[in-house]
Scaffold this motif. Structure first.
Motif, mmCIF file in Angstrom:
data_model
loop_
_atom_site.group_PDB
_atom_site.id
_atom_site.type_symbol
_atom_site.label_atom_id
_atom_site.label_comp_id
_atom_site.label_asym_id
_atom_site.label_seq_id
_atom_site.Cartn_x
_atom_site.Cartn_y
_atom_site.Cartn_z
ATOM 1 N N ALA A 24 0.830 -1.202 0.000
ATOM 2 C CA ALA A 24 0.000 0.000 0.000
ATOM 3 C C ALA A 24 0.863 1.251 0.000
ATOM 4 C CB ALA A 24 -0.901 0.004 1.232
ATOM 5 N N SER A 25 0.376 2.272 -0.695
ATOM 6 C CA SER A 25 1.037 3.575 -0.653
ATOM 7 C C SER A 25 0.471 4.364 0.517
ATOM 8 C CB SER A 25 0.793 4.327 -1.962
ATOM 9 O OG SER A 25 -0.585 4.615 -2.088
ATOM 10 N N GLY A 26 1.105 5.464 0.850
ATOM 11 C CA GLY A 26 0.554 6.335 1.874
ATOM 12 C C GLY A 26 1.231 6.171 3.221
ATOM 13 N N ARG A 27 1.160 7.235 4.021
ATOM 14 C CA ARG A 27 1.852 7.240 5.297
ATOM 15 C C ARG A 27 0.952 6.852 6.460
ATOM 16 N NH1 ARG A 27 4.273 13.193 5.124
ATOM 17 N NH2 ARG A 27 2.242 13.522 4.156
ATOM 18 N N THR A 28 -0.325 6.591 6.177
ATOM 19 C CA THR A 28 -1.255 6.271 7.255
ATOM 20 C C THR A 28 -1.754 4.840 7.165
ATOM 21 O OG1 THR A 28 -3.104 7.126 5.942
ATOM 22 C CG2 THR A 28 -2.001 8.655 7.464
ATOM 23 N N PHE A 29 -0.963 3.974 6.545
ATOM 24 C CA PHE A 29 -1.373 2.579 6.352
ATOM 25 C C PHE A 29 -1.784 1.935 7.667
ATOM 26 C CE2 PHE A 29 -1.445 -1.611 4.611
ATOM 27 C CZ PHE A 29 -0.869 -2.445 5.547
ATOM 28 N N SER A 30 -1.057 2.208 8.732
ATOM 29 C CA SER A 30 -1.306 1.527 9.997
ATOM 30 C C SER A 30 -2.700 1.812 10.549
ATOM 31 C CB SER A 30 -0.252 1.917 11.026
ATOM 32 O OG SER A 30 -0.295 3.311 11.271
ATOM 33 N N PRO A 41 -15.191 -17.071 -11.085
ATOM 34 C CA PRO A 41 -15.941 -16.826 -12.325
ATOM 35 C C PRO A 41 -17.436 -17.020 -12.131
ATOM 36 C CG PRO A 41 -13.998 -18.137 -12.777
ATOM 37 C CD PRO A 41 -14.091 -18.033 -11.281
ATOM 38 N N GLY A 42 -18.218 -16.035 -12.551
ATOM 39 C CA GLY A 42 -19.660 -16.131 -12.466
ATOM 40 C C GLY A 42 -20.248 -15.910 -11.091
ATOM 41 N N LYS A 43 -19.399 -15.531 -10.137
ATOM 42 C CA LYS A 43 -19.886 -15.335 -8.771
ATOM 43 C C LYS A 43 -19.615 -13.914 -8.297
ATOM 44 C CE LYS A 43 -19.504 -20.120 -7.208
ATOM 45 N NZ LYS A 43 -19.007 -21.016 -6.124
ATOM 46 N N GLU A 44 -20.302 -13.540 -7.207
ATOM 47 C CA GLU A 44 -20.093 -12.237 -6.614
ATOM 48 C C GLU A 44 -18.755 -12.209 -5.872
ATOM 49 O OE1 GLU A 44 -23.297 -10.511 -8.118
ATOM 50 O OE2 GLU A 44 -22.185 -9.455 -6.548
ATOM 51 N N ARG A 45 -18.205 -11.010 -5.750
ATOM 52 C CA ARG A 45 -16.997 -10.847 -4.951
ATOM 53 C C ARG A 45 -17.367 -11.055 -3.480
ATOM 54 N NH1 ARG A 45 -13.133 -5.872 -6.397
ATOM 55 N NH2 ARG A 45 -13.714 -6.752 -8.429
ATOM 56 N N GLU A 46 -16.600 -11.886 -2.781
ATOM 57 C CA GLU A 46 -16.941 -12.229 -1.416
ATOM 58 C C GLU A 46 -15.796 -11.933 -0.448
ATOM 59 O OE1 GLU A 46 -17.681 -16.403 -0.944
ATOM 60 O OE2 GLU A 46 -15.661 -16.991 -1.565
ATOM 61 N N PHE A 47 -16.191 -11.649 0.783
ATOM 62 C CA PHE A 47 -15.242 -11.379 1.850
ATOM 63 C C PHE A 47 -14.469 -12.642 2.190
ATOM 64 C CE2 PHE A 47 -13.546 -9.842 5.746
ATOM 65 C CZ PHE A 47 -13.697 -10.859 6.675
ATOM 66 N N VAL A 48 -13.153 -12.481 2.441
ATOM 67 C CA VAL A 48 -12.314 -13.603 2.858
ATOM 68 C C VAL A 48 -11.761 -13.384 4.260
ATOM 69 C CG1 VAL A 48 -10.218 -14.921 2.370
ATOM 70 C CG2 VAL A 48 -11.665 -14.141 0.480
ATOM 71 N N ALA A 49 -11.098 -12.238 4.463
ATOM 72 C CA ALA A 49 -10.450 -11.982 5.751
ATOM 73 C C ALA A 49 -10.242 -10.493 5.928
ATOM 74 C CB ALA A 49 -9.107 -12.708 5.825
ATOM 75 N N VAL A 50 -10.070 -10.097 7.191
ATOM 76 C CA VAL A 50 -9.853 -8.686 7.503
ATOM 77 C C VAL A 50 -8.898 -8.588 8.692
ATOM 78 C CG1 VAL A 50 -11.870 -8.559 9.023
ATOM 79 C CG2 VAL A 50 -10.953 -6.463 8.007
ATOM 80 N N THR A 51 -8.090 -7.526 8.678
ATOM 81 C CA THR A 51 -7.275 -7.189 9.838
ATOM 82 C C THR A 51 -7.468 -5.711 10.161
ATOM 83 O OG1 THR A 51 -5.048 -7.091 10.773
ATOM 84 C CG2 THR A 51 -5.214 -6.878 8.383
ATOM 85 N N TRP A 52 -7.806 -5.450 11.405
ATOM 86 C CA TRP A 52 -7.997 -4.072 11.848
ATOM 87 C C TRP A 52 -6.655 -3.460 12.219
ATOM 88 C CZ3 TRP A 52 -11.749 -7.755 12.593
ATOM 89 C CH2 TRP A 52 -13.044 -7.422 12.227
ATOM 90 N N SER A 53 -6.638 -2.170 12.424
ATOM 91 C CA SER A 53 -5.382 -1.465 12.666
ATOM 92 C C SER A 53 -4.662 -2.000 13.901
ATOM 93 C CB SER A 53 -5.633 0.038 12.810
ATOM 94 O OG SER A 53 -6.503 0.287 13.901
ATOM 95 N N GLY A 54 -5.390 -2.478 14.887
ATOM 96 C CA GLY A 54 -4.764 -2.998 16.101
ATOM 97 C C GLY A 54 -4.297 -4.427 15.985
ATOM 98 N N GLY A 55 -4.540 -5.054 14.821
ATOM 99 C CA GLY A 55 -4.079 -6.410 14.583
ATOM 100 C C GLY A 55 -5.125 -7.494 14.744
ATOM 101 N N ARG A 56 -6.304 -7.145 15.243
ATOM 102 C CA ARG A 56 -7.359 -8.155 15.356
ATOM 103 C C ARG A 56 -7.761 -8.616 13.965
ATOM 104 N NH1 ARG A 56 -13.140 -8.089 16.202
ATOM 105 N NH2 ARG A 56 -13.190 -5.836 15.912
#
Length: 123
Positions: A24-30, A41-56
């Protein structure tokens, strides 16, 4: 503005592993919530995983125990380690960034997206 560039996709046999990276670009990535989505193919884009700024972290049920999301704020990079891959994991994988904390499992929460990287798992 945040610019995201994914890498690490490829062709792998079932049971194998891949590690995706998203720089990622930018100085506020954290401070950003970073997510991975995928679109088969042929399907909707779906959520896989997420990480919040604190690491959760959080995962969709189908990848729990197999995928691990992590981030290195010093390198402005988020990773997705994918183990025990299955043919049904085949998709284009997208990295996304959001300044929201919640709700965060929807595409609509993310204004910034990478171009995607193809992951193909052969049986």
């Amino acid at each position: 503005q945040v610019q995201l560039v994914e890498s690490g996709g490829g062709l792998v046999q079932a049971g194998g592993s891949l590690r995706l990276s998203c720089a990622a670009s930018g100085r506020t990535f954290s401070s950003y919530t970073m997510g991975w989505f995928r679109q088969a193919p042929g399907k909707e884009r779906e959520f896989v995983a997420v990480t919040w700024s604190g690491g959760r972290t959080a995962y969709t049920d189908s990848v729990k125990g197999r995928f691990t999301i992590s981030r290195d704020n010093a390198k402005n990079t988020v990773y997705l380690q994918m183990n025990s891959l299955k043919p049904e994991d085949t998709a284009v994988y997208y990295c996304a960034a959001s300044q929201l904390i919640a709700p965060i499992y929807s595409r609509a929460a993310y204004p910034y997206w990478g171009q995607g990287t193809q992951v193909t798992v052969s049986s």
